[in-house]
Scaffold this motif. Structure first.
Motif, short mmCIF file in Angstrom:
data_model
loop_
_atom_site.label_atom_id
_atom_site.label_comp_id
_atom_site.label_asym_id
_atom_site.label_seq_id
_atom_site.Cartn_x
_atom_site.Cartn_y
_atom_site.Cartn_z
N GLU A 75 0.82 -1.22 0.00
CA GLU A 75 0.00 0.00 0.00
C GLU A 75 0.85 1.27 0.00
OE1 GLU A 75 -2.66 -0.27 3.28
OE2 GLU A 75 -3.98 -1.72 2.29
N ASN A 76 2.13 1.11 0.28
CA ASN A 76 3.04 2.24 0.28
C ASN A 76 4.22 1.92 -0.65
OD1 ASN A 76 4.43 4.62 0.94
ND2 ASN A 76 5.40 3.69 2.74
N GLU A 88 -0.12 10.51 5.19
CA GLU A 88 -0.41 9.75 6.40
C GLU A 88 -1.18 8.46 6.11
OE1 GLU A 88 0.52 13.86 7.15
OE2 GLU A 88 -1.06 12.96 5.92
N ASN A 89 -1.94 8.43 5.02
CA ASN A 89 -2.68 7.23 4.63
C ASN A 89 -2.79 7.25 3.10
OD1 ASN A 89 -4.58 5.20 4.05
ND2 ASN A 89 -5.57 5.45 6.04
N ARG A 108 -6.33 6.02 1.16
CA ARG A 108 -7.66 6.51 1.51
C ARG A 108 -7.72 8.03 1.33
NH1 ARG A 108 -10.03 8.58 6.14
NH2 ARG A 108 -8.05 8.40 7.26
#
Length: 569
Positions: free
Chosen positions: A47-48, A227-228, A231
């Motif tokens: 996801e990163n 930070e996310n 989303r």
């Protein structure tokens, strides 16, 4: 066999190369394999994901072919450089999809919005309808699904100019006049060529998290925050911020400077002197308007003004110019810094951690509120002074507010709604100050407001504090974290916003900051310095001499006539 060195022997050159990652893993592949292929194996569908890399102290795109054994430090999406690459690439995707569906429309990517996104507007037709925005979004998602390559191409300046001229992008054509080289690198996506002053992801598959939302007289391209990364944050109201940007857009029209090429033309034609004078007059008029509001509401129940804003927004000079305007209205301001109300260091110490003076909890709020109540009730109050060397409060001046005095309190928490919760809301007037520039490189290349403030701070730290650019860049991430936690979430709480940006300032700051940035040596910081140098390279420089002594810009470059000004108590 070598008898002196038996461990050495002649061998054929390897047909493969090795990529050593910063976590100790090593991968081998064919020579000139793009870096992205190694990262796909190393990091999978995280996801990163990495979106770039530092190779031999240089920032490289993932499309970069690996020709020799290298040690690589990945730049992840959650890194500041990584998110910039993502947003830049996502903007390109929007530009291409919009052009394919609406080829006669001119798309402008204007400014950043608080919850993660860019406000965009169009020229050449009416606003996009919700249905049309849905079609653009659908086209963007289809391009993501196809995993289309985003390629970096080298073109001659003449070829690039022809490309932009065919699309009537005269701003880019005029910018090319500043190039000293005979070539330029453009990016290509689905046959569409464009210029961006930073790197891109290698293909559209990386651009999965976004949406488009109608807003006011345009729409918003939404993207995640660091930070996310998977989303989108909920939409937030930013009415006051929108009004400030709208006002600044009108100011740009007044001075006839809409982008960097028109600013450069003003410098070359010497019309820049008019631009400077009118820009400063617009600032003065806005400050005078705020002072008039404060004077009109001034009575025994309306005597507190809070001024807050991020680093290098020009709060100090704004406060002093506001004080001058208040004096012209018969109101005598009394300045008070919230920093004087820090708790003693021994109450702030946490084992193994540095003291966070930016924290709301670092303030002695009961004591602060008690002193304000006493002042407003006509009592004499002995203000504290915080001694940072000893970490203790010592006695400061004694004050009793006169009927014609107004208390002006400066501090990063001035907009926090939990400050003075027991006081009536209408008793307090809150002012938010920031440099909210809307002057962009061209219609597709934003100049982040944060970059303007960072450049201001690098120059100021060198002029007044003896810091080099490396020191300022090293602390900037922590500064930004404090702003995100303590200032920006509350900016809409302000009764008024003052935009301290000056349309001409980067032409002034350029020759002052470039030598400082060129001295940066530490790898990550040097990459950041090179990024700033890349966009500053498009500006024509202008000397400092014609800047008025009371300009907010003087707070950073030196020579302010207000530096030692304090209203007589």
């Amino acid at each position: 066999m070598n008898e002196r060195h038996p461990q050495i022997k002649s061998v054929r050159a390897r047909e493969t190369i090795q990529v050593s990652l910063s976590d100790g893993r090593v991968f081998e592949g064919q020579r000139n394999t793009p870096l992205r292929e190694f990262f796909r194996l190393a990091y999978g569908n995280t996801e990163n994901p990495p979106v770039a890399a530092i190779v031999q102290e240089e920032l490289r795109e993932l499309a970069w072919p690996v020709g020799n054994d290298v040690t690589v430090e990945p730049v992840f999406l959650a890194d500041s450089d990584g998110m910039r690459i993502y947003c830049r690439s996502l903007s390109f995707l929007l530009i291409v999809a919009t052009h394919e569906l609406f080829p006669k429309v001119s798309l402008f990517i204007d400014y950043s919005v608080p919850h993660g996104g860019y406000f965009c507007r169009i020229e050449g037709r009416d606003l996009f309808t919700s249905e049309e925005l849905a079609k653009i979004k659908e086209r963007m998602r289809a391009m993501v699904a196809k995993d289309l390559p985003i390629e970096r191409l080298r073109l001659s300046v003449e070829e690039a100019a022809k490309n932009f001229l065919a699309r009537k992008e005269t701003g880019k054509v005029n910018l090319l006049r500043n190039l000293t080289e005979d070539h330029i690198h453009l990016y290509s996506l689905n046959g569409f060529l464009d210029y961006f002053y930073g790197y891109m992801v290698p293909s559209t598959r990386y651009l999965k998290t976004f949406t488009l939302e109608p807003f006011s007289d345009g729409f918003i391209l939404r993207f995640p925050r660091r930070e996310n990364t998977t989303r989108l944050l909920p939409s937030q109201r930013f009415t006051a911020l929108r009004e400030v940007f709208s006002e600044y857009g009108k100011w740009l029209n007044v001075v006839r400077v809409r982008d960097v090429s028109s600013l450069n033309e003003a410098v070359r034609s010497r019309r820049i002197e008019e631009v400077i004078l009118v820009s400063e007059a617009l600032h003065e008029r806005r400050i005078a308007e705020i002072a008039t509001v404060l004077a009109d509401r001034h009575d025994e129940d309306h005597r507190i003004v809070f001024i807050a804003g991020p680093s290098s927004s020009g709060k100090t000079t704004f406060s002093k110019r506001l004080a001058v305007q208040l004096l012209a209205n018969g109101i005598h301001p009394y300045p008070l810094a919230m920093d004087e109300y820090f708790l003693p260091r021994n109450q702030l110490m946490q084992e193994g951690e540095e003291i966070d003076f930016d924290s709301f909890a670092a303030l002695d709020l009961p004591f602060f509120e008690e002193q304000l109540r006493d002042l407003l009730h006509g009592k004499e109050v002995k203000f504290p002074h915080y001694d940072f060397k000893s970490g203790k409060r010592v006695a400061g001046p004694t004050i009793k507010l006169r009927p014609d005095q107004l208390l002006i309190v400066e501090g990063i928490h001035g907009l926090n709604p939990h400050l003075l919760e027991g006081f009536p809301r209408e008793m307090i007037y809150r002012i938010f100050v920031s440099a909210l520039t809307q002057l962009n490189l061209d219609r597709h290349n934003r100049i982040p407001t944060t970059d303007t403030r960072l450049i201001r701070r690098i120059v100021r730290d060198a002029v007044y504090r003896g810091y080099d650019a490396e020191g300022t860049l090293a602390m900037w991430e922590n500064v930004r974290c404090g702003e995100k936690q303590n200032i920006f979430p509350y900016q809409e709480q302000a009764d008024v916003m003052f935009n301290s940006a000056l349309v001409y300032e980067l032409a002034i700051l350029k020759p002052l900051v470039e030598p400082l940035l060129l001295q940066v040596r530490r790898t990550r910081l040097r990459i950041e310095a090179e990024r700033l140098l890349a966009f500053l390279g498009w500006f024509e420089a202008y000397p400092i001499g014609n800047i008025p002594g009371n300009s907010i810009l003087r707070e950073f470059v030196g020579g302010s006539t207000l530096r030692n000004f304090t209203p007589e108590m």
